[in-house]
Design a protein around this motif. Structure first.
Motif, PDB file in Angstrom:
ATOM      1  N   LEU A   1       0.856  -1.179   0.000  1.00 57.23           N
ATOM      2  CA  LEU A   1       0.000   0.000   0.000  1.00 57.23           C
ATOM      3  C   LEU A   1       0.893   1.230   0.000  1.00 57.23           C
ATOM      4  O   LEU A   1       1.835   1.327   0.789  1.00 57.23           O
ATOM      5  CB  LEU A   1      -0.909   0.020   1.234  1.00 57.23           C
ATOM      6  CG  LEU A   1      -1.922  -1.110   1.363  1.00 57.23           C
ATOM      7  CD1 LEU A   1      -2.748  -0.922   2.629  1.00 57.23           C
ATOM      8  CD2 LEU A   1      -2.825  -1.193   0.148  1.00 57.23           C
ATOM      9  N   GLY A   2       0.584   2.172  -0.859  1.00 60.68           N
ATOM     10  CA  GLY A   2       1.349   3.401  -0.929  1.00 60.68           C
ATOM     11  C   GLY A   2       0.610   4.552  -0.282  1.00 60.68           C
ATOM     12  O   GLY A   2      -0.255   4.353   0.586  1.00 60.68           O
ATOM     13  N   ILE A   3       0.929   5.774  -0.703  1.00 59.78           N
ATOM     14  CA  ILE A   3       0.232   6.957  -0.212  1.00 59.78           C
ATOM     15  C   ILE A   3      -1.256   6.820  -0.522  1.00 59.78           C
ATOM     16  O   ILE A   3      -1.645   6.372  -1.600  1.00 59.78           O
ATOM     17  CB  ILE A   3       0.808   8.225  -0.869  1.00 59.78           C
ATOM     18  CG1 ILE A   3       2.288   8.380  -0.520  1.00 59.78           C
ATOM     19  CG2 ILE A   3       0.027   9.468  -0.441  1.00 59.78           C
ATOM     20  CD1 ILE A   3       2.998   9.425  -1.359  1.00 59.78           C
ATOM     21  N   ALA A   4      -2.089   7.203   0.444  1.00 58.07           N
ATOM     22  CA  ALA A   4      -3.551   7.089   0.313  1.00 58.07           C
ATOM     23  C   ALA A   4      -3.999   5.641   0.134  1.00 58.07           C
ATOM     24  O   ALA A   4      -5.058   5.376  -0.425  1.00 58.07           O
ATOM     25  CB  ALA A   4      -4.068   7.948  -0.838  1.00 58.07           C
ATOM     26  N   ASP A   5      -3.176   4.698   0.613  1.00 57.16           N
ATOM     27  CA  ASP A   5      -3.456   3.264   0.487  1.00 57.16           C
ATOM     28  C   ASP A   5      -3.599   2.817  -0.963  1.00 57.16           C
ATOM     29  O   ASP A   5      -4.319   1.864  -1.270  1.00 57.16           O
ATOM     30  CB  ASP A   5      -4.712   2.867   1.270  1.00 57.16           C
ATOM     31  CG  ASP A   5      -4.480   2.898   2.777  1.00 57.16           C
ATOM     32  OD1 ASP A   5      -3.305   2.882   3.195  1.00 57.16           O
ATOM     33  OD2 ASP A   5      -5.473   2.933   3.524  1.00 57.16           O
ATOM     34  N   ALA A   6      -2.919   3.524  -1.858  1.00 50.69           N
ATOM     35  CA  ALA A   6      -2.946   3.153  -3.277  1.00 50.69           C
ATOM     36  C   ALA A   6      -2.174   1.856  -3.495  1.00 50.69           C
ATOM     37  O   ALA A   6      -1.226   1.541  -2.766  1.00 50.69           O
ATOM     38  CB  ALA A   6      -2.339   4.261  -4.126  1.00 50.69           C
ATOM     39  N   ARG A   7      -2.580   1.111  -4.529  1.00 53.66           N
ATOM     40  CA  ARG A   7      -1.880  -0.103  -4.936  1.00 53.66           C
ATOM     41  C   ARG A   7      -1.432   0.051  -6.386  1.00 53.66           C
ATOM     42  O   ARG A   7      -2.019   0.800  -7.163  1.00 53.66           O
ATOM     43  CB  ARG A   7      -2.808  -1.319  -4.823  1.00 53.66           C
ATOM     44  CG  ARG A   7      -3.197  -1.665  -3.401  1.00 53.66           C
ATOM     45  CD  ARG A   7      -4.190  -2.799  -3.354  1.00 53.66           C
ATOM     46  NE  ARG A   7      -5.500  -2.374  -3.831  1.00 53.66           N
ATOM     47  CZ  ARG A   7      -6.533  -3.214  -4.014  1.00 53.66           C
ATOM     48  NH1 ARG A   7      -6.379  -4.503  -3.796  1.00 53.66           N
ATOM     49  NH2 ARG A   7      -7.686  -2.749  -4.425  1.00 53.66           N
ATOM     50  N   GLY A   8      -0.395  -0.678  -6.730  1.00 52.86           N
ATOM     51  CA  GLY A   8       0.001  -0.716  -8.127  1.00 52.86           C
ATOM     52  C   GLY A   8      -1.039  -1.448  -8.954  1.00 52.86           C
ATOM     53  O   GLY A   8      -1.737  -2.338  -8.468  1.00 52.86           O
ATOM     54  N   GLY A   9      -1.152  -1.065 -10.207  1.00 51.57           N
ATOM     55  CA  GLY A   9      -2.157  -1.661 -11.084  1.00 51.57           C
ATOM     56  C   GLY A   9      -1.817  -3.096 -11.459  1.00 51.57           C
ATOM     57  O   GLY A   9      -0.648  -3.482 -11.576  1.00 51.57           O
ATOM     58  N   VAL A  10      -2.858  -3.888 -11.635  1.00 51.50           N
ATOM     59  CA  VAL A  10      -2.746  -5.267 -12.124  1.00 51.50           C
ATOM     60  C   VAL A  10      -3.226  -5.304 -13.572  1.00 51.50           C
ATOM     61  O   VAL A  10      -4.174  -4.620 -13.936  1.00 51.50           O
ATOM     62  CB  VAL A  10      -3.579  -6.211 -11.248  1.00 51.50           C
ATOM     63  CG1 VAL A  10      -3.568  -7.626 -11.798  1.00 51.50           C
ATOM     64  CG2 VAL A  10      -3.057  -6.202  -9.814  1.00 51.50           C
ATOM     65  N   HIS A  11      -2.583  -6.114 -14.395  1.00 42.33           N
ATOM     66  CA  HIS A  11      -2.778  -6.211 -15.853  1.00 42.33           C
ATOM     67  C   HIS A  11      -3.038  -4.849 -16.512  1.00 42.33           C
ATOM     68  O   HIS A  11      -4.011  -4.625 -17.232  1.00 42.33           O
ATOM     69  CB  HIS A  11      -3.816  -7.254 -16.267  1.00 42.33           C
ATOM     70  CG  HIS A  11      -5.156  -7.208 -15.575  1.00 42.33           C
ATOM     71  ND1 HIS A  11      -6.096  -6.247 -15.807  1.00 42.33           N
ATOM     72  CD2 HIS A  11      -5.700  -8.072 -14.691  1.00 42.33           C
ATOM     73  CE1 HIS A  11      -7.170  -6.506 -15.080  1.00 42.33           C
ATOM     74  NE2 HIS A  11      -6.957  -7.599 -14.398  1.00 42.33           N
ATOM     75  N   VAL A  12      -2.109  -3.916 -16.234  1.00 40.62           N
ATOM     76  CA  VAL A  12      -2.157  -2.586 -16.852  1.00 40.62           C
ATOM     77  C   VAL A  12      -1.961  -2.720 -18.363  1.00 40.62           C
ATOM     78  O   VAL A  12      -1.183  -3.543 -18.835  1.00 40.62           O
ATOM     79  CB  VAL A  12      -1.057  -1.679 -16.251  1.00 40.62           C
ATOM     80  CG1 VAL A  12      -0.883  -0.397 -17.052  1.00 40.62           C
ATOM     81  CG2 VAL A  12      -1.384  -1.365 -14.789  1.00 40.62           C
ATOM     82  N   ASP A  13      -2.676  -1.915 -19.122  1.00 42.60           N
ATOM     83  CA  ASP A  13      -2.526  -1.853 -20.581  1.00 42.60           C
ATOM     84  C   ASP A  13      -2.198  -0.414 -20.947  1.00 42.60           C
ATOM     85  O   ASP A  13      -2.989   0.498 -20.690  1.00 42.60           O
ATOM     86  CB  ASP A  13      -3.816  -2.307 -21.277  1.00 42.60           C
ATOM     87  CG  ASP A  13      -3.776  -2.076 -22.780  1.00 42.60           C
ATOM     88  OD1 ASP A  13      -2.683  -2.194 -23.360  1.00 42.60           O
ATOM     89  OD2 ASP A  13      -4.834  -1.771 -23.362  1.00 42.60           O
TER      90      ASP A  13
END
Length: 229
Positions: free
Chosen positions: A172-184
């Motif tokens: 979890l990053g800032i603001a509890d953000a997550r990295g994207g999964v199967h980004v296009d």
């Protein structure tokens, strides 16, 4: 070197709801629709809202950052705080605010040297990867340059000419953000075929498309190399 971000695709459960969100709260304009997709204009980048049911899928819980003129920051904050629980963070002399779209993507609005008015481009896309070292090696060969490594978190920031990617191991990053999964996403490069030759044995698929050469990395992200030469 990778030049610009041509498109970023997000998966959305309900196209009409997602389109209304981006039009109402970020003042983005829809410039086209095609089967199962709505395409909005964000500076020189297309933001593609895509229904499930086709490949490549749009990214899920993708954290990405949009550029706004520095002088508009306070106005955006006042406008958005009425509807969202905003998180703010400072990066040196620049500030960013964070909130979520209806599909759980973390949207960042960050002060940048752009003309505006309003949202004027995408300057960062965050992708989740299983093994950071492996992913960094691949994206370096695609034309990104490492500019920062996290001291407190397992992440690496990599620059292109006009935008950046961040590769995060699950967290979890800032603001509890997550990295994207199967980004296009689609990026512009010179001589895509030569770049693909550098990664041929380390990606899952390579497909010739009408708009470029599309690869799928081992973490399931799709990157289309669009020729600028």
């Amino acid at each position: 070197m990778v030049n610009s971000l041509q498109w970023l695709a997000l998966e959305t459960k309900y196209l009409d709801r997602a389109e209304a969100f981006y039009e109402a709260f970020l003042d983005l304009e829809t410039h086209s629709r095609r089967g199962g997709e709505v395409i909005l204009t964000v500076g020189e980048t297309d933001l593609v809202l895509r229904e499930p049911g086709r490949l490549p899928r749009g990214g899920v819980h993708t954290h990405y950052a949009l550029s706004i003129p520095a002088g508009e920051y306070d106005a955006w904050y006042e406008q958005l705080k009425q509807r969202f629980e905003l998180v703010e963070h400072s990066f040196g002399d620049s500030q960013s605010l964070y909130f979520y779209d209806p599909d759980g993507n973390c949207v960042e609005l960050g002060q940048a040297d752009v003309d505006g008015p309003g949202v004027d481009g995408v300057f960062e896309v965050v992708m989740e990867v299983e093994q950071l070292g492996r992913a960094v090696d691949l994206y370096e060969r695609l034309g990104f340059e490492v500019v920062d490594r996290g001291d407190d978190r397992r992440r690496v920031r990599m620059n292109a000419d006009s935008f950046a990617i961040e590769l995060w191991e699950p967290q979890l990053g800032i603001a509890d953000a997550r990295g994207g999964v199967h980004v296009d996403m689609g990026v512009t490069v010179e001589e895509p075929a030569k770049i693909v030759d550098k990664v041929r044995t380390d990606v899952l698929t390579i497909d010739e498309q009408e708009d470029g050469i599309r690869i799928r990395d081992v973490d399931g992200h799709y990157v289309t190399l669009v020729d600028t030469s």
